[in-house]
Design an enzyme around this catalytic site. Structure first.
Site, PDB file in Angstrom:
ATOM      1  N   ARG A  75       0.837  -1.387  -0.156  1.00 31.18           N
ATOM      2  CA  ARG A  75       0.084  -0.160   0.036  1.00 31.18           C
ATOM      3  C   ARG A  75       0.780   1.114  -0.009  1.00 31.18           C
ATOM      4  NH1 ARG A  75      -2.090   0.905   4.472  1.00 31.18           N
ATOM      5  NH2 ARG A  75      -1.654  -1.104   5.524  1.00 31.18           N
ATOM      6  N   TYR A 134      -1.070  -3.886  -7.022  1.00 34.91           N
ATOM      7  CA  TYR A 134      -0.716  -4.420  -5.884  1.00 34.91           C
ATOM      8  C   TYR A 134      -2.233  -4.619  -5.206  1.00 34.91           C
ATOM      9  CZ  TYR A 134       0.022  -5.347  -1.166  1.00 34.91           C
ATOM     10  OH  TYR A 134      -0.159  -5.869   0.100  1.00 34.91           O
ATOM     11  N   LYS A 167      -9.564  -2.022   1.829  1.00 31.64           N
ATOM     12  CA  LYS A 167      -9.140  -0.747   2.861  1.00 31.64           C
ATOM     13  C   LYS A 167     -10.018   0.286   2.116  1.00 31.64           C
ATOM     14  CE  LYS A 167      -6.055  -3.220   4.860  1.00 31.64           C
ATOM     15  NZ  LYS A 167      -6.349  -3.667   6.200  1.00 31.64           N
ATOM     16  N   HIS A 172     -10.852  -1.984  11.756  1.00 32.39           N
ATOM     17  CA  HIS A 172      -9.875  -2.830  11.412  1.00 32.39           C
ATOM     18  C   HIS A 172      -9.934  -3.800  12.320  1.00 32.39           C
ATOM     19  CE1 HIS A 172      -5.579  -2.691  10.010  1.00 32.39           C
ATOM     20  NE2 HIS A 172      -6.006  -3.689   9.334  1.00 32.39           N
ATOM     21  N   SER A 204      -1.280  -3.303  11.474  1.00 30.93           N
ATOM     22  CA  SER A 204      -0.911  -4.002  10.566  1.00 30.93           C
ATOM     23  C   SER A 204       0.279  -4.918  11.049  1.00 30.93           C
ATOM     24  CB  SER A 204      -0.572  -3.367   9.127  1.00 30.93           C
ATOM     25  OG  SER A 204      -1.515  -2.666   8.734  1.00 30.93           O
ATOM     26  N   CYS A 206       0.850  -7.143  13.528  1.00 29.35           N
ATOM     27  CA  CYS A 206       0.758  -7.655  14.630  1.00 29.35           C
ATOM     28  C   CYS A 206      -0.028  -8.908  14.877  1.00 29.35           C
ATOM     29  CB  CYS A 206      -0.060  -6.394  15.899  1.00 29.35           C
ATOM     30  SG  CYS A 206       1.201  -4.933  15.989  1.00 29.35           S
ATOM     31  N   ASP A 234      -9.669  -9.230   9.576  1.00 32.24           N
ATOM     32  CA  ASP A 234      -9.050  -7.938   9.086  1.00 32.24           C
ATOM     33  C   ASP A 234     -10.143  -6.836   9.339  1.00 32.24           C
ATOM     34  OD1 ASP A 234      -6.767  -6.314   8.265  1.00 32.24           O
ATOM     35  OD2 ASP A 234      -7.702  -6.222   6.327  1.00 32.24           O
ATOM     36  N   ARG A 288       1.748 -12.034  -0.378  1.00 37.73           N
ATOM     37  CA  ARG A 288       0.502 -12.492  -0.029  1.00 37.73           C
ATOM     38  C   ARG A 288      -0.085 -13.670  -0.468  1.00 37.73           C
ATOM     39  NH1 ARG A 288      -2.030  -8.379   3.440  1.00 37.73           N
ATOM     40  NH2 ARG A 288      -0.425  -6.749   3.594  1.00 37.73           N
TER      41      ARG A 288
HETATM   42  C1  OXD Z   1      -2.936  -4.234   6.314  1.00 36.01           C
HETATM   43  C2  OXD Z   1      -3.548  -5.408   5.543  1.00 36.01           C
HETATM   44  O1  OXD Z   1      -1.983  -3.569   5.829  1.00 36.01           O
HETATM   45  O2  OXD Z   1      -4.317  -5.919   6.036  1.00 36.01           O
HETATM   46  O3  OXD Z   1      -3.420  -3.846   7.668  1.00 36.01           O
HETATM   47  O4  OXD Z   1      -3.062  -5.677   4.320  1.00 36.01           O
HETATM   48 MN    MN Z   2      -5.214  -4.925   7.694  1.00 42.46          MN
END
Ligand code: OXD
Ligand code: MN
Length: 600
Positions: free
Chosen positions: A71, A200, A209, A229, A251, A253, A280, A377
């Site tokens: 991102r 991406y 998002k 989130h 993100s 964690c 998520d 991913r």
């Molecule tokens: C993030 C994701 O970056 O879920 O939070 O990809």
């Molecule tokens: Mn996320």
């Protein structure tokens, strides 16, 4: 065939066709035949690679350009009419100015290409919490990922109906994948998202998002619900009752790991089970009984591959064994399967690294000498997950008993504590922060604020967002979920983690559930309610988590907390108020009250 009579959709698609000038337009109905044909086409052009169909049936591989692997927050904009409505956590630009800048970039961008029109629902079809989006794209990779991540196809238009204008207009073109001209732009007041020059995931799967967090958080504020989130999990207790919990962590964690947790043996024996509803994003709304209900708007997992293995997250790995798209991992050329750092200790000798170069057990050309990109991913269907919740498709969602916040903190924050009430919990959410790790560029151990783990995703002014949290608490009253904070990452003097984490986090969930049920007492401290001695079950890990370690895990160090308050005062003032964010007085008051309690 346009799949819908809805004049609002047809008019918008016509406008986009006139602007981008594709050679042909294909409406995605979501049928198996259509998707199979698109897969074949992507394989024949080299956009995707078919993996070993015996070992990984239905799985495909895709490699993005090295300049397009994550991102791009510095190129992400919230274009509300007024700058103050975007607030201090967002890049802002006047919407007319942004449209004027981007329109020439989209002009004719799909000449020689096919435009795909993707109707999709975020949330189960027929759910009162679900919302429809239409994404237009020139990428088959996007179509195939959206099929996994959303409820895609004709059914979404049936949900929208023939007259509604309530759909998010998502315009994507990979254009030339030029990082200098890359823009990810939300226009919340126009229900629109424009994304250009990226291919991406996080930048182009616009349901995730961009819609389900940035646009939806704005819609939630206006319509009285919340887009967060957060993972959603259910814990089935030995008596058969399932308690649902959401959790927000920055993100990287471990949200996906907690969402798919496997309980320790002792708990399994007693009959505990954990179910995943989402890993998520949570959309939450008050139900008729007054409680807060959550759905996962997504239909799949867009998970980080490195570090995922049978021990760290068996269920996530199992989810990727069929009908999954892998992006930027490495290929094991011996059997045309996939590999990433942390999958096992045996990197394939004969491999192709994520940038596409052949390697044979020696030097890799990619950064950090890694075979897979650190942000590589998997896009895996939720139904593949062995512990997917039976309520996953429940249109009403699941009732939430507890909300958990957390971050990566070496000290200060104990393993777990409970807020005194919703307002205190909102303060705790506003104070979520994480220390940077060696895995990211920049200094290690620097505190990064990430309120409610939503910093990159709040589609409006963060001050108004906190006010919305407080308003939701008023509305929910005594039916509101209890709010907790956890920290799996406490360290000793030598920098070693002192809590085992992963499946053992079940022990903390157990305490949280008992607190929600009111079946266990707690110690009232200056920062909140903490577990009484012996109340975190350590059966089976007594050697690792001795009483001394538990004392450290649950310690509240006054000096560190006074420092924390000073940092929060600085943050509220310098990062928020001075930059146009209106910190609610009730949150400022929480800081004063916390300080007074500590000094008592
Ligand atoms: C993030 C994701 O970056 O879920 O939070 O990809
Ligand atoms: Mn996320």
């Amino acid at each position: 065939m346009s799949l819908t009579k809805n004049p609002n959709v047809l008019k918008w698609v016509d406008e986009v066709v006139a602007l981008t000038k594709p050679d042909q337009v294909v409406w995605i109905d979501g049928s198996k035949e259509q998707l199979e044909a698109l897969k074949k086409e992507a394989i024949s052009t080299g956009e995707m690679q078919e993996l070993n169909q015996e070992k990984l049936p239905g799985c495909l591989y895709h490699r993005t350009l090295p300049n397009d692997v994550a991102r791009v927050e510095d190129r992400t904009f919230i274009c509300s009419k007024r700058k103050e409505d975007a607030g201090p956590t967002n890049n802002w630009c006047d919407p007319q100015e942004m449209y004027a800048k981007l329109t020439p970039m989209y002009d004719g961008v799909m000449k020689g290409r096919t435009m795909y029109v993707i109707p999709y629902s975020m949330g189960p079809i027929g759910s009162p919490l679900a919302k429809v989006g239409v994404e237009v794209t020139d990428s088959i990779y996007v179509v195939l990922n959206m099929d996994i991540m959303t409820r895609m196809g004709k059914q979404a238009f049936e949900n929208l109906g023939d007259t509604s204008n309530d759909f998010v207009r998502c315009l994507h073109s990979k254009a030339d994948v030029d990082p200098e001209k890359r823009y990810i732009v939300q226009f919340p007041e126009d229900n629109a998202i424009w994304s250009i020059n990226s291919a991406y995931g996080g930048n182009v799967l616009l349901g995730k998002k961009c819609f389900a967090l940035r646009i939806a958080s704005y819609q939630g504020k206006n319509e009285g619900w919340m887009a967060e989130h957060m993972l959603i999990l259910g814990v089935k207790k030995p008596d058969g009752e399932v308690k649902y919990i959401t959790a927000a962590f920055p993100s990287a964690c471990g949200k996906t790991n907690l969402a798919m947790l496997i309980p320790p043996e002792g708990y399994k024996k007693d009959g505990y089970e954990v179910f995943t509803v989402g890993d998520d994003i949570a959309w939450m709304k008050q139900g008729e009984d007054g409680r807060l209900y959550a759905i996962n708007p997504e239909n799949g997992f867009f998970g980080v591959a490195p570090g995922t293995n049978a021990k760290s997250n068996y269920n996530a790995l199992a989810s990727t064994m069929k009908n999954t798209i892998f992006t930027n991992v490495a290929i094991n050329d011996d059997d045309n399967t996939v590999w990433w750092e942390g999958l096992d200790k045996n990197p394939p000798e004969n491999a192709t690294e994520w940038k596409g170069a052949k390697v044979n057990g020696k030097e890799y050309t990619a950064e950090g000498n890694k075979l897979a990109h650190p942000n590589s991913r998997f896009t895996a269907p939720a139904i593949n997950c062995p512990c997917i919740s039976p309520e996953f498709n429940n249109p009403e969602g699941v009732p939430i008993s507890a909300i958990i916040f957390g971050g990566r903190r070496a000290s200060t924050t104990p393993l777990v504590y409970q807020s005194f009430d919703w307002t205190h919990g909102t303060y705790i959410g506003s104070a979520v922060s994480s220390e940077t790790t060696a895995a990211a560029t920049g200094a290690v151990g620097v505190l990064r604020h990430d309120p409610m783990a939503m910093k990159p995703f709040i589609g409006y002014n963060v001050g108004d967002y906190w006010a919305h949290w407080l308003a939701m608490g008023e509305k929910l009253g005594d039916k509101a979920p209890k709010i907790f904070n956890v920290n799996w990452f406490k360290q000793d003097e030598n920098g070693n983690f002192i809590w085992p984490g992963f499946g053992d986090n079940m022990r903390v969930l157990d305490w949280i559930i008992k607190r929600c049920e009111g079946t266990i007492e707690a110690d009232e401290t200056a920062i909140g309610y903490l577990p009484k001695k012996g109340d975190i079950n350590v059966e089976g890990i007594e050697d690792e988590v001795t009483p001394e370690i538990m004392d450290k895990l649950l310690a509240v160090d006054k000096d560190l907390w006074i420092k924390e308050i000073a940092e929060m005062r600085r943050y509220y003032k310098e990062d928020i108020a001075d930059k146009g964010g209106n910190v609610p007085a009730a949150l400022e008051a929480q800081l004063d009250a916390l300080e007074a309690r500590l000094n008592k």
